[in-house]
Design an enzyme around this catalytic site. Structure first.
Site, PDB file in Angstrom:
ATOM      1  N   SER A  28      40.081  96.734  72.811  1.00 34.62           N
ATOM      2  CA  SER A  28      41.497  96.387  72.971  1.00 34.62           C
ATOM      3  C   SER A  28      42.295  97.495  73.655  1.00 34.62           C
ATOM      4  O   SER A  28      42.046  97.820  74.807  1.00 34.62           O
ATOM      5  CB  SER A  28      42.083  96.030  71.606  1.00 34.62           C
ATOM      6  OG  SER A  28      43.358  95.450  71.725  1.00 34.62           O
TER       7      SER A  28
ATOM      8  N   ASP B  68      48.021  94.390  76.851  1.00 34.71           N
ATOM      9  CA  ASP B  68      47.144  95.487  76.442  1.00 34.71           C
ATOM     10  C   ASP B  68      45.767  95.275  77.078  1.00 34.71           C
ATOM     11  O   ASP B  68      45.559  94.347  77.863  1.00 34.71           O
ATOM     12  CB  ASP B  68      47.083  95.632  74.926  1.00 34.71           C
ATOM     13  CG  ASP B  68      46.306  94.516  74.258  1.00 34.71           C
ATOM     14  OD1 ASP B  68      46.237  93.417  74.829  1.00 34.71           O
ATOM     15  OD2 ASP B  68      45.762  94.739  73.158  1.00 34.71           O
TER      16      ASP B  68
ATOM     17  N   ASP C  48      45.529  90.636  74.353  1.00 36.21           N
ATOM     18  CA  ASP C  48      45.965  89.882  73.172  1.00 36.21           C
ATOM     19  C   ASP C  48      47.319  90.364  72.649  1.00 36.21           C
ATOM     20  O   ASP C  48      47.796  89.874  71.632  1.00 36.21           O
ATOM     21  CB  ASP C  48      44.908  89.880  72.067  1.00 36.21           C
ATOM     22  CG  ASP C  48      44.679  91.244  71.427  1.00 36.21           C
ATOM     23  OD1 ASP C  48      45.261  92.247  71.910  1.00 36.21           O
ATOM     24  OD2 ASP C  48      43.895  91.325  70.462  1.00 36.21           O
TER      25      ASP C  48
ATOM     26  N   GLU D  48      53.848  90.513  65.424  1.00 37.57           N
ATOM     27  CA  GLU D  48      54.054  91.897  65.023  1.00 37.57           C
ATOM     28  C   GLU D  48      54.876  92.571  66.113  1.00 37.57           C
ATOM     29  O   GLU D  48      54.890  92.127  67.268  1.00 37.57           O
ATOM     30  CB  GLU D  48      52.711  92.607  64.857  1.00 37.57           C
ATOM     31  CG  GLU D  48      51.882  92.067  63.708  1.00 37.57           C
ATOM     32  CD  GLU D  48      50.567  92.825  63.549  1.00 37.57           C
ATOM     33  OE1 GLU D  48      50.393  93.457  62.501  1.00 37.57           O
ATOM     34  OE2 GLU D  48      49.734  92.781  64.463  1.00 37.57           O
ATOM     35  N   ALA D  49      55.535  93.664  65.758  1.00 36.05           N
ATOM     36  CA  ALA D  49      56.342  94.377  66.749  1.00 36.05           C
ATOM     37  C   ALA D  49      55.501  94.812  67.940  1.00 36.05           C
ATOM     38  O   ALA D  49      55.995  94.896  69.068  1.00 36.05           O
ATOM     39  CB  ALA D  49      57.010  95.588  66.098  1.00 36.05           C
ATOM     40  N   ASN D  50      54.202  95.054  67.717  1.00 38.10           N
ATOM     41  CA  ASN D  50      53.324  95.507  68.804  1.00 38.10           C
ATOM     42  C   ASN D  50      53.032  94.429  69.840  1.00 38.10           C
ATOM     43  O   ASN D  50      52.369  94.688  70.842  1.00 38.10           O
ATOM     44  CB  ASN D  50      52.016  96.072  68.247  1.00 38.10           C
ATOM     45  CG  ASN D  50      51.190  95.039  67.488  1.00 38.10           C
ATOM     46  OD1 ASN D  50      51.282  93.837  67.726  1.00 38.10           O
ATOM     47  ND2 ASN D  50      50.356  95.513  66.569  1.00 38.10           N
TER      48      ASN D  50
ATOM     49  N   PRO E 179      49.496 102.747  51.734  1.00 39.67           N
ATOM     50  CA  PRO E 179      48.290 103.488  52.098  1.00 39.67           C
ATOM     51  C   PRO E 179      47.747 103.003  53.433  1.00 39.67           C
ATOM     52  O   PRO E 179      47.747 101.801  53.711  1.00 39.67           O
ATOM     53  CB  PRO E 179      47.326 103.169  50.951  1.00 39.67           C
ATOM     54  CG  PRO E 179      47.811 101.878  50.377  1.00 39.67           C
ATOM     55  CD  PRO E 179      49.288 101.850  50.585  1.00 39.67           C
TER      56      PRO E 179
ATOM     57  N   THR F 199      42.951 102.873  57.430  1.00 41.33           N
ATOM     58  CA  THR F 199      41.890 103.495  58.221  1.00 41.33           C
ATOM     59  C   THR F 199      41.680 104.985  57.962  1.00 41.33           C
ATOM     60  O   THR F 199      40.629 105.516  58.292  1.00 41.33           O
ATOM     61  CB  THR F 199      42.189 103.315  59.721  1.00 41.33           C
ATOM     62  OG1 THR F 199      43.507 103.826  60.000  1.00 41.33           O
ATOM     63  CG2 THR F 199      42.140 101.836  60.108  1.00 41.33           C
TER      64      THR F 199
ATOM     65  N   ARG G 296      51.376 106.028  54.888  1.00 42.96           N
ATOM     66  CA  ARG G 296      52.300 105.789  55.999  1.00 42.96           C
ATOM     67  C   ARG G 296      53.716 105.558  55.458  1.00 42.96           C
ATOM     68  O   ARG G 296      53.894 104.812  54.500  1.00 42.96           O
ATOM     69  CB  ARG G 296      51.847 104.598  56.836  1.00 42.96           C
ATOM     70  CG  ARG G 296      50.467 104.793  57.447  1.00 42.96           C
ATOM     71  CD  ARG G 296      50.106 103.685  58.423  1.00 42.96           C
ATOM     72  NE  ARG G 296      48.756 103.847  58.932  1.00 42.96           N
ATOM     73  CZ  ARG G 296      48.401 104.634  59.931  1.00 42.96           C
ATOM     74  NH1 ARG G 296      49.331 105.364  60.544  1.00 42.96           N
ATOM     75  NH2 ARG G 296      47.142 104.724  60.322  1.00 42.96           N
TER      76      ARG G 296
END
Length: 562
Positions: A74, A291, A295, A395-397, A527, A530, A535
């Site tokens: 990706s 990207d 996707d 999602e914001a991404n 949490p 990965t 976070r």
């Protein structure tokens, strides 16, 4: 082993494949997540081979339904690669199978792999040795390690006797998802069919743009950042066939630059600066960015030739645009019948995660929509969206889509036919046709930058909106994300779709206390999935306030969890 119909041959095939691609003794452990398995491309052979075995067994379990394997990493750097399994419905691999995929990928030697497969086949009642048919569709993106890894995946598939591997070629990830879904629904499923459906449904939407909406504010020039990946190449292939748009592709994958390096949707969304490959001639025009495997989709506008900053439209604002369009069509259709009933009762669901900008959530609530939250991750969003007649998530991404249930599409087809005979050309008839075309255009399996971009363009033309009109829907609240290294990230337990902490005791009260000090303050901690970090996400009315809130909460996390 009784479950082996052709015992010796099947054992030998699995052992041979595992022996060809042994895991390195000091190799990192693999964990199957939303992204599948990922690592440096040169180290991916063992995991890819074993993913091929998993995909073949999944198909056998499902009675020979097609399952997919795509070789991609990706938005990761070009040196990386990965493998994802596409389930028979075109979505991601069933979560029930993720532990098996992990166990197989991390099996230390061929004998261990064989025993894991035999036990799993017994538990799942999968008859090995060729008595069950299986088919796996495979594809890859443009990464230099892709061709080799696709061949490795084929060897993994072939290690399950009776399984057939079909190489679909170099594709975007969403194309393979679409193909698997279409094939299992008995529909046309080639790449040509994909392009025909996307182009035809987009043309249909443009033909249904009201004459009074054909405004001069819409410039048909669209500049697309292809991330030097497969999405740019595919768009170059078909752009001449897309009516109503003057498409210019930058970073097309034809040698202008390196995959995902200072370009692509992930870079644009995170850095909020002009990607490589764009120049002064692009200032002020509408730009889209894919990207690496196409996707994800975001939009942007270059403000000035002397400044690298951009006006960004992320996944939250793409969702808001689609919501407005779909709700307007439903409102047109649902002019009340003689009995006061809705013509087309619709359960319309809008799904976000805690990372959605608070301004977008407020906008959706202010126009009367209920927003449902899920934990972070596409698999959670997609699962929730499937519960509705029309379920939309982003999602914001920039990863997201609009899902139409089969039952709703069937109702819509019947209604369109009824309007066609009784009220052809009426506003209700046209609205129903727009929704049908939308269900054909937007990928029903997974987020798809190409089809998503065309839906954005169709909606902007329908509304007669400029890029600025779109930007003006709402103003994003400034946000800040931080990572806090801790001894055990799993000591944080969250609730309410990860928006509140229930363990350790007292932490949420401290977070609430900090939030109360800031206008439009919002903050949550979770949490990482990965790495061993917690976070922190914070929002407030100014960048300085968001920074301060994030730092204050991070200090509390560090003090309590060490």
């Amino acid at each position: 082993m009784a479950e082996l119909a052709a015992g010796g041959d099947q054992r030998a095939a699995l052992l041979a494949a595992a022996t060809l691609f042994p895991p390195p003794p000091d190799g990192a452990r693999f964990s199957y997540g939303t992204a599948g398995f990922r690592a440096e491309g040169a180290a991916m052979g063992p995991a890819v081979c074993r993913a091929g075995v998993v995909a073949a067994l999944r198909s056998a379990k499902l009675g020979g339904a097609a399952v997919g394997v795509v070789i991609t990493a990706s938005h990761n750097p070009v040196r990386d690669n990965g493998v994802k399994i596409v389930d028979a419905d075109g979505g991601m691999l069933s979560q029930d199978w993720e532990p098996f995929a992990d166990a197989l990928a991390n099996a230390p030697n061929p004998d261990a792999l064989l025993q894991i497969v035999l036990q799993f086949a017994k538990d799942e009642d999968i008859k090995l040795g060729g008595s069950h048919s299986a088919q796996v569709l495979l594809a890859r993106d443009t990464r230099p390690t892709g061709e080799y890894l696709l061949d490795v995946a084929v060897k993994g598939v072939n290690a399950v006797i009776g399984a057939v591997a079909v190489d679909m070629g170099i594709l975007t990830t969403p194309q393979l998802h679409w193909m698997v879904r279409s094939k299992n629904k008995g529909l046309k499923s080639s790449e040509t069919d994909y392009f025909s459906q996307v182009i035809d449904s987009f043309r249909c939407l443009l033909e249904l743009v009201p004459k009074d909406k054909e405004a001069d504010v819409i410039n048909n020039r669209l500049i697309v950042d292809g991330a030097n990946g497969i999405g740019g190449l595919k768009l170059e292939e078909i752009k001449a066939k897309i009516s109503g748009l003057d498409i210019h592709v930058r970073n097309s994958g034809k040698g202008e630059g390196i995959l995902n390096e200072s370009c692509g949707a992930d870079f644009v969304q995170k850095e909020k600066v002009v990607p490589l490959g764009f120049g002064p001639e692009d200032v002020g025009f509408r730009c889209a960015s894919f990207d690496g495997d196409a996707d994800r989709l975001v939009y942007f506008r270059i403000v000035s030739s002397s400044d690298t900053r951009i006006d960004l439209v992320d996944g939250d604002k793409i969702l808001s645009l689609f919501v407005l369009f779909i709700r307007e069509q439903l409102d047109i259709i649902n002019g009340k019948d003689n009995k006061g009933n809705e013509v087309l009762p619709t359960r319309f669901g809008v799904i976000q995660t805690a990372y959605a900008n608070g301004a977008s959530t407020d906008f959706l609530k202010n126009i009367g929509l209920e927003v449902v939250f899920t934990p972070t991750g596409v698999k959670y969003l997609h699962k929730e969206a499937l519960k509705y007649d029309i379920g939309i998530y982003f999602e914001a991404n920039g990863h997201g889509t609009v899902l139409f249930s089969d039952h709703f599409v069937s109702q819509l087809e019947s209604l369109t036919s009824e309007f066609s005979s009784k009220a052809a050309g009426s506003s209700q008839h046209q609205a129903a046709m727009r929704l049908l075309a939308t269900s054909q255009l937007i990928n029903q399996a997974v987020g798809d930058a190409l089809s998503g971009m065309l839906l954005v363009e169709a909606v902007l033309q329908y509304k007669g909106w400029s890029f600025q009109n779109w930007c003006d829907l709402y103003t994003d609240l400034p946000s800040r994300q931080l990572k806090v290294k801790v001894q055990d990230r799993n000591s944080i337990v969250t609730t309410d779709a990860e928006r509140r902490v229930c363990q350790p005791n007292g932490l949420q009260e401290l977070i609430d206390g900090e939030i109360s000090n800031y206008s439009h303050g919002r903050c949550f901690v979770r949490p990482s999935g990965t790495e061993d970090v917690v976070r922190v996400y914070a929002e407030a009315s100014s960048e300085e306030a968001a920074d301060c809130l994030a730092k204050r909460v991070a200090q509390h996390v560090e003090r309590i969890l060490g």
